[in-house]
Design a protein around this motif. Structure first.
Motif, mmCIF file in Angstrom:
data_model
loop_
_atom_site.group_PDB
_atom_site.id
_atom_site.type_symbol
_atom_site.label_atom_id
_atom_site.label_comp_id
_atom_site.label_asym_id
_atom_site.label_seq_id
_atom_site.Cartn_x
_atom_site.Cartn_y
_atom_site.Cartn_z
ATOM 1 N N LEU A 109 10.630 4.394 -9.900
ATOM 2 C CA LEU A 109 11.000 4.457 -8.492
ATOM 3 C C LEU A 109 12.502 4.732 -8.370
ATOM 4 O O LEU A 109 13.291 4.361 -9.241
ATOM 5 N N ASN A 118 10.722 5.822 -0.938
ATOM 6 C CA ASN A 118 10.192 6.331 -2.197
ATOM 7 C C ASN A 118 8.894 7.093 -1.984
ATOM 8 O O ASN A 118 8.652 8.123 -2.615
ATOM 9 N N ILE A 119 8.050 6.588 -1.100
ATOM 10 C CA ILE A 119 6.743 7.206 -0.856
ATOM 11 C C ILE A 119 6.872 8.468 -0.009
ATOM 12 O O ILE A 119 6.180 9.466 -0.237
ATOM 13 N N ALA A 138 3.432 6.942 4.796
ATOM 14 C CA ALA A 138 3.931 5.976 3.826
ATOM 15 C C ALA A 138 3.579 4.552 4.241
ATOM 16 O O ALA A 138 3.188 3.725 3.404
ATOM 17 N N ARG A 170 3.011 6.237 -3.892
ATOM 18 C CA ARG A 170 3.824 7.460 -3.926
ATOM 19 C C ARG A 170 3.011 8.644 -4.458
ATOM 20 O O ARG A 170 3.091 9.754 -3.925
#
Length: 261
Positions: A109, A118-119, A138, A170
């Motif tokens: 990550l 992050n996603i 997300a 993700r």
């Protein structure tokens, strides 16, 4: 052509005589197997047997030296002309890779981004989706992996199991047709393994095609449709997980399972 052949779906993954060497070391020695759409295949075997390398070849993170790999009927990483393979331009290979999600042992990550960021990052940067749309997706994915309350948390504020669930979310954000898991629980404390396996069970129940390199034999028995035992770069034995685990036919399989069951 018989009726069963006509109705048989195109495999989601088809490996045909796949070889891979690193210098003089031959890691894969002619892997041939199929994974049907919606199927969960569990790859097991000792360290160094070629499981992770095979997984990386499926999405062309590693090139193959011989043989062919197809995902959903499309040749991976190469164009074929007059019977010869020519490697794709890296840009084309990356575009092809978008439909394949991969979850690694280590979570990878971005430490400076929240779980939500992050996603949402890849859908925006790679797919060109709007930020608001990606953020909404997300949040939905965080809820799906049981982390709805962690949207604004940074990786350092999450447990290993939580980080791995964010990593799964993700990968799912790219809406893949296929998910590859490379020992996703091996870096986790034992008490955190279950929460990651629960998310993977949910994906299997929803019909996601998955190839899972794992040492979690209980997961393989309960969730897997195929169990493939690899050793020294070859498929030694394959079959329904309960049958292979209860009555392995090959002495090498029996020796391995005696140490892990």
């Amino acid at each position: 052509m018989t009726e069963p052949e006509q109705s048989r779906p195109t495999p989601m993954v088809s490996a045909q005589g796949v070889h891979k060497s690193f210098g003089a070391l031959e890691v894969l020695k002619g892997i041939t197997l199929d994974v049907a759409p919606g199927e969960v295949m569990c790859l097991v075997g000792p360290s160094g047997s070629g499981k992770s390398t095979f997984l990386r070849c499926i999405n062309h993170l590693e090139t193959v030296n011989a043989g062919r790999l197809y995902v959903d009927g499309v040749l991976v990483g190469y164009h074929e002309r007059r019977g010869k393979l020519h490697e794709m331009h890296p840009r084309d290979a990356a575009r092809q890779r978008r439909t394949i999600g991969m979850v690694f042992q280590r979570f990878n990550l971005f430490p400076h981004m929240t779980a939500l960021e992050n996603i949402a990052e890849a859908p925006v940067v790679v797919q060109g989706r709007r930020k608001a749309e990606a953020a909404t997706q997300a949040r939905d994915l965080l809820a799906r992996v049981g982390l709805a309350d962690k949207a604004q948390a940074y990786p350092a504020q999450l447990s290993g199991g939580q980080q791995q669930r964010v990593a799964i979310a993700r990968a799912l954000a790219m809406q893949p047709r296929l998910m590859l898991f490379d020992e996703p629980t091996s870096a986790l404390d034992p008490e955190l393994v279950g929460e990651v396996l629960d998310v993977m069970r949910q994906l299997a129940d929803e019909g996601m095609t998955m190839i899972v390199v794992t040492h979690e034999m209980g997961f393989a028995r309960e969730v897997g449709d195929q169990l493939v035992f690899m050793d020294a770069g070859v498929v030694v034995e394959a079959g329904p997980p309960r049958a292979v685990l209860a009555d392995p036919q090959h002495e090498r399989t029996r020796a391995f399972l005696s140490k892990v069951l």
